[in-house]
Motif scaffolding. Sequence first.
Motif, PDB file in Angstrom:
ATOM      1  N   GLU A 267       0.711  -1.467   0.214  1.00  0.00           N
ATOM      2  CA  GLU A 267      -0.096   0.229   0.143  1.00  0.00           C
ATOM      3  C   GLU A 267       1.245   1.304  -0.018  1.00  0.00           C
ATOM      4  OE1 GLU A 267      -4.122  -1.683   2.081  1.00  0.00           O
ATOM      5  OE2 GLU A 267      -2.088  -0.324   3.392  1.00  0.00           O
ATOM      6  N   ILE A 269       0.390   4.859   1.484  1.00  0.00           N
ATOM      7  CA  ILE A 269      -0.270   5.999   2.102  1.00  0.00           C
ATOM      8  C   ILE A 269      -0.247   6.992   2.265  1.00  0.00           C
ATOM      9  CG2 ILE A 269      -0.952   3.811   4.139  1.00  0.00           C
ATOM     10  CD1 ILE A 269       1.279   5.129   5.519  1.00  0.00           C
ATOM     11  N   GLY A 278      -2.533   8.729   6.736  1.00  0.00           N
ATOM     12  CA  GLY A 278      -3.074   7.321   7.094  1.00  0.00           C
ATOM     13  C   GLY A 278      -3.951   6.154   6.009  1.00  0.00           C
ATOM     14  N   ALA A 280      -4.274   4.846   1.987  1.00  0.00           N
ATOM     15  CA  ALA A 280      -4.128   4.249   1.193  1.00  0.00           C
ATOM     16  C   ALA A 280      -4.520   5.256   0.031  1.00  0.00           C
ATOM     17  CB  ALA A 280      -4.567   2.687   1.054  1.00  0.00           C
TER      18      ALA A 280
END
Length: 421
Positions: A267, A269, A278, A280
Amino acid sequence: MYQKVKGTQDLFGIEAKKLHFLETKIRTVISKYGYEEMITPIFENTDVFVRSSGEESDIVSKEMYTFLDKGNRSITLRPEGTAAVVRSYLENKLYASGNLKKFYYFGPMFRYERPQAGRFRQFNQFGIEAFGTSSPLLDADVIISASEIFKALGIENIKLKINSIGDFASRNNYEKLLKGYFGKNIDHLCLDCQRRLENNPLRILDCKVDKDNPIIQKAPKIESSLSKESKDYFKEVLKILDDFKLKYEIDQNLVRGLDYYTDTVFEYILESKDELGGLAICAGGKYSDLVRSFQGPDIPGIGYAFGVERILMIMDQQNLFPKLEDKADVVLIGLDPESKKKTLLLAIMLRRAGYLSELDYLSQNLKPQFRLADQMQAKFIIIIGEEERKNKVLTVKNNSTKEQETVSEDRILEYLKEKIK
Ligand code: HAM
């Protein structure tokens, strides 16, 4: 007053232009990687998503827009793109050439989630899927392509999180381990996780409700259950990322919310202190068994999807859009009914030649027509009245220098070409 459905958006003016700007930039980058566009329907037979994402996934258990059509078939508005692309890849036998096949898609997805910053019920994804090769080189290339897109857009403060959830056997071992561990702590888990314990204990690790629960944080890590092949594969992916100097953080709790992944998952982020921090922005991974689970051949795939609205918000925050408002090249002013008609014909001719041309369709008074020229920040104003018509000329005013010239009708294109570079 009618209102849009909760969690949806109207895009118009500059906001719509931003979306197109972004789309064009992304298409430019990804086409250089050899990905071809795949456009699948907005809805599919429900089974396509249930089979791929898994009954226990949040998407299938809570978030799908599913309905019976008039023929009593269960239909679902696509919540994500991967399953639809796999379905199409198989249905159209795109594997027949035996080569690596690379697809990208852009379009709306639908999930019944609680709307909040960066979370909508209708949102757009840009995604890629590559089928036919299992190689750490391809995994790295896919991951790097996402980072190249961030770079092309100018986005900063993005962090790559990566993990391996292993092959089928590794996952089975790990699930057994987790069942034992969480079974002893079942009372400390949320109700959803208590249910997941039986069918999909891996999903407990990325529970949104329980994410700070120490029981989850202290759970055995997947690394200990990975087969030698999976460990070596993951090491190789990381080594290539190192060679490319792409920074990452290994996050052993990253398991992703969909059932189809094997080995590499990741991911990107946003690192920030605000509401988007935070979240994604892009997420994906490898799926070695998904094509087979659709009763297709044994062909691995890997891909990711970007949340387009999230990119738009970040680009706004980081001030990354150029000026996108349309300025008119020419506003045409007509001073009597005959001249108004003439401005329309001339506007059409100028548009054909590539000039953004506008006119006020109603008024013959100067004031509102000049107001339009101001609103559209016109570069030139062309004025036609009786006198001009009689002499087959146009009065042309440069709207920034305010200089005015008489230009013969048949020279206007030449004139504008010279003045508007
Ligand atoms: P996903 O993690 O479910 O993965 O979604 C990918 C991205 O879509 C998320 O990281 C987020 O940026 C965006 N997104 C998801 N839900 C919403 C929402 N409600 N509102 C706004 N943005 C959202 C997949 O969909 C996989 N199909 C990705 C993939 C492709 N894996 C392999 N190939």
